[in-house]
Structures are given as C-alpha cells and as structure tokens.
Design an enzyme around this catalytic site. Structure first.
Site, short mmCIF file in Angstrom:
data_model
loop_
_atom_site.label_atom_id
_atom_site.label_comp_id
_atom_site.label_asym_id
_atom_site.label_seq_id
_atom_site.Cartn_x
_atom_site.Cartn_y
_atom_site.Cartn_z
N ARG A 153 -34.53 -77.24 48.23
CA ARG A 153 -34.13 -76.00 48.91
C ARG A 153 -35.23 -75.53 49.86
O ARG A 153 -36.37 -75.97 49.79
CB ARG A 153 -33.83 -74.90 47.88
CG ARG A 153 -35.05 -74.46 47.09
CD ARG A 153 -34.86 -73.12 46.41
NE ARG A 153 -35.97 -72.81 45.52
CZ ARG A 153 -37.14 -72.33 45.90
NH1 ARG A 153 -37.38 -72.12 47.19
NH2 ARG A 153 -38.10 -72.07 45.03
N GLY A 154 -34.88 -74.58 50.72
CA GLY A 154 -35.89 -73.96 51.55
C GLY A 154 -36.71 -72.96 50.76
O GLY A 154 -36.39 -72.62 49.62
N GLY A 155 -37.78 -72.48 51.36
CA GLY A 155 -38.60 -71.47 50.72
C GLY A 155 -39.76 -72.05 49.92
O GLY A 155 -39.92 -73.26 49.79
N GLN A 156 -40.55 -71.15 49.36
CA GLN A 156 -41.73 -71.53 48.60
C GLN A 156 -41.45 -71.53 47.10
O GLN A 156 -40.55 -72.22 46.66
CB GLN A 156 -42.89 -70.59 48.98
CG GLN A 156 -43.56 -70.96 50.30
CD GLN A 156 -44.49 -72.15 50.15
OE1 GLN A 156 -44.96 -72.48 49.06
NE2 GLN A 156 -44.77 -72.81 51.27
N VAL A 157 -42.16 -70.69 46.35
CA VAL A 157 -42.02 -70.69 44.90
C VAL A 157 -41.32 -69.41 44.43
O VAL A 157 -41.52 -68.34 45.00
CB VAL A 157 -43.40 -70.81 44.20
CG1 VAL A 157 -44.31 -69.63 44.57
CG2 VAL A 157 -43.26 -70.91 42.68
N VAL A 217 -28.84 -67.90 45.53
CA VAL A 217 -29.54 -66.62 45.45
C VAL A 217 -29.80 -66.24 44.00
O VAL A 217 -29.10 -66.69 43.09
CB VAL A 217 -28.74 -65.50 46.15
CG1 VAL A 217 -28.51 -65.84 47.62
CG2 VAL A 217 -27.39 -65.26 45.45
N CYS A 271 -42.35 -66.34 46.72
CA CYS A 271 -41.90 -66.85 48.02
C CYS A 271 -43.06 -67.13 48.97
O CYS A 271 -42.89 -67.16 50.19
CB CYS A 271 -40.90 -65.89 48.65
SG CYS A 271 -39.45 -65.61 47.60
#
Length: 223
Positions: A69-73, A170, A187
């Site tokens: 997925r996109g994004g960080q943690v 989400v 994030c």
C-alpha cells in the site's frame, strides 16, 4: 445504483486478510461485484511500499508487516474500525485522486454522525481533528510551517491499485489503546498525535461505527 457488497469479517488476522485481498484482486474480472470488507485486527504495525523502519522506534512484541500500500507506518489494533474497499475504478469511472477523495468523504461523514468534525490536510491523506474544538463546525484555517499544528489524526488511509482495482483501505480509531502509536512516527510524521473517538469524549460502539462507515463507503463507491 449498484452498491458494493459489505462484508463483516469480525476480528481478523492482518496477514491472512492481506492474503485474501490479494487473492480476490488477482482473481477478479470485469464482471466481479465490488465488495467492502469491515474488520478489526489484533495488534500489528504495517509499513507501506516506501515505508522506512526508522519510523518504528520500538515495536516491542507487536509484529511488523510490510505491504504494497501507499504511505509509511501505521498501527492497527482492537477498537479500531478497518475498511477495505475492493472496487473497480474503471467501472466506477473515476481515477485514484477521486477515489481517495471519496474515501475521505466517507470518513468525514462517519465522524459527522457522532458529532465530530474532521479535517483534511493537503498532501497528507487521512482525517484529522482540531484538538481544541473537535465538535466545532468552523472551517480550519491553514497554519504556518507546521501543517499539523493543533491537530490529532483519527483516521489513516493507504491504498493500492492494480489493473484499476483497489485494495487496502482506511482505519478509523474508535476506542483503542493509543499507546502503540507512541512507538512510531504515525504515517512518517514525527510528533503527530493520534487520537480516537474515546479520547475526544465520544462513547461510540466500534460495531455501530463500522456499520455507518460501511454504509457511507458503499454510497460513495456505488456505480
């Protein structure tokens, strides 16, 4: 309008759910009906495709799963409502930017149903609340150099699109142990405060919130 089928998975292992999403997406074709999966995960940290482990300061005994997925943690745990829309954007006639907008709109509408006003932050997907006035309806005035000044993050968003089809989704914090968020830069933003409805003084049942979120998502993602 054809609305996605909403499925309730209950408490579901993250890795197993991820595998099921991948399998569903790989097997679907142009005629496969869209679905929305609602669930809650046992404690787990997840890293996005570009996620950097330096944003995890102390995972302790909580497993860390790297994903596409996109994004960080981010962190998932009991008391958090997770929604995974599995939809065909081509059939829906929209692109990823509009898809993300609709996901955020569904989150905003779900928060509105319990009296909380959510806000977007440009360039930082997810939904935030004004900690000084989470129930106020005034439009947020963009701050100076710190875009998160006075805000707490209440919902995270991370998606993956392959062959026009979406998975991941989400997570909305309802009534959970927020301590695990202190061990990460949510994030990827150091110092970003994470909140849930309970910490805002809203006594909401996660199951009821999940029902509302599923309904809102199905409405905004119907074709």
């Amino acid at each position: 309008m054809t609305r996605p089928l909403v499925r309730r998975l209950g408490r579901a292992d993250y890795a197993a759910t991820l595998g099921a999403m991948r399998a569903f997406t790989a097997a679907r074709d142009a005629g496969t009906p869209d679905e929305i999966w609602l669930c809650e995960h046992p404690p787990v940290y997840t890293l996005g495709v570009a996620g950097q482990t330096r944003h995890i300061h102390d995972a302790g005994q909580v497993p860390v799963v790297r994903t596409e997925r996109g994004g960080q943690v981010t962190y998932h745990g009991p008391g958090q409502v997770v929604a995974y829309p599995l939809v065909d954007l081509k059939r829906l006639g929209i692109y990823v930017k509009e898809y993300v907008y609709r996901l955020e709109r569904a989150l905003l509408a779900t928060l509105e149903s319990v009296g909380v006003t959510g806000h977007r932050v440009a360039g930082a997907p997810g939904i935030y609340v004004n900690l000084a006035d989470p129930f106020g309806h005034a439009a947020r005035v963009e701050p100076g150099p710190d875009p998160f000044a006075g805000l707490g993050k209440i919902a995270a968003l991370g998606v993956k699109v392959t062959r026009h089809c979406t998975f991941h989704g989400v997570a909305l914090n309802v009534a959970m142990d927020l301590a695990p968020f202190l061990a990460i830069d949510p994030c990827g933003y150091a110092g970003l405060r994470t909140v849930d409805l309970a910490s805002l003084g809203v006594a909401a049942d996660p199951e009821a919130v999940a029902t509302t979120l599923g309904e809102r998502l199905a409405g905004y993602l119907g074709s």
